[in-house]
Enzyme design. Structure first.
Site, short mmCIF file in Angstrom:
data_model
loop_
_atom_site.label_atom_id
_atom_site.label_comp_id
_atom_site.label_asym_id
_atom_site.label_seq_id
_atom_site.Cartn_x
_atom_site.Cartn_y
_atom_site.Cartn_z
NE ARG A 104 -49.09 7.50 -6.20
CZ ARG A 104 -49.76 8.45 -5.58
NH1 ARG A 104 -49.62 9.71 -5.96
NH2 ARG A 104 -50.59 8.19 -4.61
CB THR A 108 -40.47 4.85 -4.11
OG1 THR A 108 -41.19 4.40 -5.27
CG2 THR A 108 -39.68 3.70 -3.51
CG ASP A 200 -56.65 3.86 -6.76
OD1 ASP A 200 -55.53 3.66 -6.27
OD2 ASP A 200 -56.93 3.57 -7.94
CG ASP A 203 -58.24 0.37 -6.50
OD1 ASP A 203 -57.82 -0.48 -7.31
OD2 ASP A 203 -57.68 0.64 -5.43
O1 LIG Z 1 -49.18 11.61 -10.42
P1 LIG Z 1 -48.83 10.36 -9.69
O2 LIG Z 1 -48.39 10.61 -8.27
O3 LIG Z 1 -47.83 9.52 -10.44
O4 LIG Z 1 -50.18 9.53 -9.52
C1 LIG Z 1 -51.10 9.40 -10.55
C2 LIG Z 1 -51.13 8.00 -11.06
O5 LIG Z 1 -51.71 7.14 -10.06
C3 LIG Z 1 -52.82 6.45 -10.63
O6 LIG Z 1 -52.44 5.25 -11.20
P2 LIG Z 1 -52.05 3.99 -10.27
O7 LIG Z 1 -50.59 4.01 -9.94
O8 LIG Z 1 -53.00 3.90 -9.12
O9 LIG Z 1 -52.26 2.77 -11.25
P3 LIG Z 1 -53.64 2.16 -11.78
O10 LIG Z 1 -54.11 3.09 -12.86
O11 LIG Z 1 -53.24 0.84 -12.31
O12 LIG Z 1 -54.60 2.08 -10.64
C4 LIG Z 1 -53.32 7.42 -11.67
O13 LIG Z 1 -54.17 6.82 -12.60
C5 LIG Z 1 -52.04 7.95 -12.26
O14 LIG Z 1 -51.49 7.14 -13.27
O1 LIG Z 2 -55.63 10.81 -5.82
C1 LIG Z 2 -55.05 9.95 -6.50
C2 LIG Z 2 -53.66 9.89 -6.60
C3 LIG Z 2 -53.11 8.92 -7.36
N1 LIG Z 2 -53.90 8.03 -8.00
C4 LIG Z 2 -55.24 8.07 -7.90
O2 LIG Z 2 -55.95 7.23 -8.49
N2 LIG Z 2 -55.79 9.03 -7.13
MG LIG Z 3 -54.75 3.13 -9.05
#
Ligand SMILES: O=P(O)(O)OC[C@H]1O[C@H](OP(=O)(O)OP(=O)(O)O)[C@H](O)[C@@H]1O
Ligand SMILES: O=c1cc[nH]c(=O)[nH]1
Ligand SMILES: [Mg+2]
Length: 209
Positions: A104, A108, A200, A203
């Site tokens: 994400r 944006t 997160d 993370d």
């Molecule tokens: O519903 P949304 O608003 O799209 O957010 C959710 C997304 O955000 C997080 O991933 P992230 O972008 O942090 O990537 P990562 O798994 O690599 O940490 C989570 O694991 C989802 O994929």
């Molecule tokens: O709460 C949130 C939203 C997006 N991605 C995450 O990992 N946690």
């Molecule tokens: Mg993430």
């Protein structure tokens, strides 16, 4: 319109509480995500079709049941979805695993694609898209669209925690997809993190905070 199912099994709810707790460290967080994913897989497969078979026990022949051979596929959204894969594979070891790479964009909030690799018989499989977090719903809606464009027809979405906004976005974009979660939380904050959520997920799973 797809349905939303909230798994309220006491073990799922108990473990989710410790996943949310901020003092839970990487090792325990990972183990708990895996355990809850396995428990959710147990619930999600409740309606899987069975067929009759005859086996010979040491005593006599018996009419029994086995899974009717429906082919399954797991589709983790990278990175955080990876944390759910092993727990589900413990119960469904023959499932194939496709990967969708999306993150994400922090400004944006829109999903950015970077990887896609699916089983070649994607159109014949019952697919479960997995990601711990359904926040704005942008990532899940995009991942579902990507696999539909690659031929997927039968799709479920499984997340640990959803925000109402994310549920709505996926339902609007994909009315054929049912959503399975352990909790629907209150709302999103000003950075579109789920409140109260768990922070997160990626993370916390990989220790990259
Ligand atoms: O519903 P949304 O608003 O799209 O957010 C959710 C997304 O955000 C997080 O991933 P992230 O972008 O942090 O990537 P990562 O798994 O690599 O940490 C989570 O694991 C989802 O994929
Ligand atoms: O709460 C949130 C939203 C997006 N991605 C995450 O990992 N946690
Ligand atoms: Mg993430």
């Amino acid at each position: 319109m797809g349905h939303v199912y909230v798994f309220d099994h006491p073990l799922i709810q108990h473990k989710l509480t410790y996943i949310r707790e901020k003092s839970t460290g990487t090792k325990e967080f990972r183990e708990l995500v895996e355990e809850v994913s396995a428990l959710m897989a147990y619930e999600i497969t409740r309606e899987m079709p069975l067929q009759e078979v005859t086996v010979e026990t040491p005593v006599q022949k018996a009419q029994c049941k086995v899974l009717a051979g429906k082919k399954l596929g797991l589709v983790p959204i990278l990175r955080a979805g990876l944390g759910m894969v092993d727990g589900i594979l413990r119960l469904i070891p023959a499932a194939k695993v496709g990967h969708i790479g999306l993150y994400r964009d922090p400004d944006t909030l829109e999903p950015v694609q970077y990887y896609a690799k699916m089983p070649s018989d994607i159109g014949e499989r019952e697919l479960i898209v997995i990601d711990p977090m359904l926040a704005t719903g942008g990532s899940a809606a995009e991942a579902i669209q990507m696999i539909k464009d690659m031929g997927a027809k039968n799709i479920k979405l499984m997340c640990l925690i959803a925000a109402p906004e994310g549920v709505q976005r996926v339902q609007q974009a994909h009315d054929d997809v049912d959503i399975y979660v352990a909790a629907v939380d209150e709302k999103l904050d000003e950075k579109s993190y789920i409140v109260p959520g768990l922070g997160d997920a990626g993370d916390r799973l990989f220790g990259t905070r």
